[in-house]
Design a protein around this motif. Structure first.
Motif, short mmCIF file in Angstrom:
data_model
loop_
_atom_site.label_atom_id
_atom_site.label_comp_id
_atom_site.label_asym_id
_atom_site.label_seq_id
_atom_site.Cartn_x
_atom_site.Cartn_y
_atom_site.Cartn_z
N GLY A 96 7.48 -18.03 5.25
CA GLY A 96 7.25 -17.26 6.47
C GLY A 96 5.89 -16.59 6.42
N ASN A 97 5.77 -15.41 7.02
CA ASN A 97 4.50 -14.68 7.01
C ASN A 97 4.77 -13.17 7.02
OD1 ASN A 97 5.24 -14.91 9.97
ND2 ASN A 97 3.44 -13.58 10.10
N PHE A 98 3.78 -12.40 6.58
CA PHE A 98 3.86 -10.95 6.70
C PHE A 98 2.50 -10.42 7.16
CE2 PHE A 98 2.48 -11.57 2.33
CZ PHE A 98 1.53 -10.58 2.12
N VAL A 99 2.51 -9.24 7.77
CA VAL A 99 1.30 -8.63 8.32
C VAL A 99 1.15 -7.24 7.70
CG1 VAL A 99 0.11 -7.91 10.42
CG2 VAL A 99 1.66 -9.90 10.48
N PHE A 100 -0.09 -6.89 7.31
CA PHE A 100 -0.33 -5.57 6.73
C PHE A 100 -1.69 -5.03 7.16
CE2 PHE A 100 -2.51 -8.24 3.66
CZ PHE A 100 -3.62 -7.49 3.29
N LYS A 101 -1.87 -3.74 6.97
CA LYS A 101 -3.16 -3.09 7.23
C LYS A 101 -3.28 -1.85 6.36
CE LYS A 101 -1.64 -0.11 11.05
NZ LYS A 101 -1.88 0.29 12.45
N VAL A 102 -4.51 -1.35 6.22
CA VAL A 102 -4.73 -0.11 5.48
C VAL A 102 -4.38 1.07 6.38
CG1 VAL A 102 -6.45 1.33 4.33
CG2 VAL A 102 -6.59 -1.16 4.13
N ASN A 103 -3.58 2.02 5.87
CA ASN A 103 -3.20 3.17 6.69
C ASN A 103 -3.34 4.52 5.98
OD1 ASN A 103 -0.99 2.99 4.91
ND2 ASN A 103 0.41 3.83 6.45
N ASP A 104 -3.67 4.50 4.68
CA ASP A 104 -3.79 5.76 3.94
C ASP A 104 -4.99 5.65 2.99
OD1 ASP A 104 -3.57 8.01 2.38
OD2 ASP A 104 -1.44 7.77 1.94
#
Length: 322
Positions: free
Chosen positions: A126-134
């Motif tokens: 499948g796939n996953f999505v991430f980003k920098v938040n801290d």
């Protein structure tokens, strides 16, 4: 000449930009008087001094560091450039976009189940999505010791714990081992929560996690197909309709259509043969009836007119009467 060359202004910018790079650190350079800071779309710039955050700048554009940046720094707001002195600081450029990453199990994971003593071997992708938040956690855990950080670094961490999370959420609440796809959303949502809890320590947020497919060993897949086929046999009309739909969908409609035409032709030929046989029997019966009526013995001999009295031959002239 050496003093003059040392006073050359520099441009503080992300020099090694890549789409898969999460952050890149501008470091080991002295910021001179007249230097510029360049922030491009999708970037944030973080000024660091002695490992601590001095200021975070999110507006894109080109800025004069002395007049537009330094006044907003925490401990360096009063810094003055001298004739041969510069400001030695680090600038961390962070990619603010969301990263979409594909994942897949390298080896089958054995899910415990009562129907199979050795467990059910399952693969998934499948796939996953991430980003920098801290930014504080990012600098504390990662950026403090690394020059740059890329998507593969996060993917490696996710894959390392993914097998355990899949096993946990597939086994939870007695999920149907033979129909995992029906529970894919619930399984993915549970994994997302656990994964986000672990990765958030790095200043990263998992914003989405999806399971596109589960796959079973070939033997299990054959058993499923056989069970489905057996359930179909009880309703041949349904089987025929689904077979035609499958073949049409795969571009093989001409084959099933030809088979159906052959069946219909065979039935028509058989029906025609039966009709012909019935017609033949009827005609034979009709001919026998005509023959028997045409061969009836006359009351008088057609040759001499003598009464026949039902005899086959005329008693006067011997003429055959039937």
């Amino acid at each position: 000449m050496g003093l003059f060359s040392g006073q050359l202004a520099n441009v503080v910018e992300w020099e090694e930009y890549r789409d898969d790079m999460i952050f890149w650190k501008w470091t080991n350079k002295e910021i001179k008087k007249g230097s510029k800071l360049v922030i491009r779309p999708g970037q944030d710039a973080i000024f660091l001094y002695n490992g601590k955050i001095e200021g975070i700048f999110k507006d894109e554009g080109e800025f004069d560091i002395e007049s537009q940046i330094i006044p907003f720094l925490s401990t360096l707001k009063g810094f003055k450039f001298g004739f041969n002195s510069g400001m030695r600081a680090e600038v961390l450029f962070v990619n603010t976009k969301e990263f979409n990453v594909r994942w897949g199990t390298k080896n089958p994971i054995s899910i415990p189940t009562q129907s199979l003593p050795g467990g059910m071997p399952v693969r998934s992708f499948g796939n996953f999505v991430f980003k920098v938040n801290d930014y504080i956690s990012l600098i504390d855990k990662v950026a403090g010791v690394k020059q740059m950080y890329v998507v593969d670094d996060i993917k490696e961490r996710v894959i390392a714990v993914l097998d355990q999370l899949l096993m946990k959420w597939i086994s939870k609440e007695g999920k149907d081992m033979f129909n995992l796809q029906a529970n894919a959303y619930d399984i993915a949502n549970g994994i997302k929560q656990d994964l986000d809890m672990q990765i958030s320590k790095l200043g990263i947020e998992i914003t989405d996690f999806n399971i596109e497919s589960f796959s079973y060993p070939e033997e299990i897949a054959k058993m499923q197909s056989k069970a489905a086929s057996q359930s179909m046999v009880g309703d041949m009309n349904k089987y025929t309709q689904m077979a035609m739909a499958d073949n049409l969908g795969s571009g093989k409609g001409s084959n099933i259509a030809g088979d159906m035409m052959n069946i219909q032709m065979g039935m028509a030929i058989g029906q025609q043969m039966m009709n012909n046989m019935n017609m033949g029997n009827n005609q034979a019966a009709s001919n026998g009836s005509v023959k028997s009526s045409g061969g009836a013995i006359p009351k008088f001999c057609p040759n001499c007119g003598t009464p026949t009295n039902g005899a086959n031959f005329c008693g006067n002239c011997g003429n055959k009467l039937s």
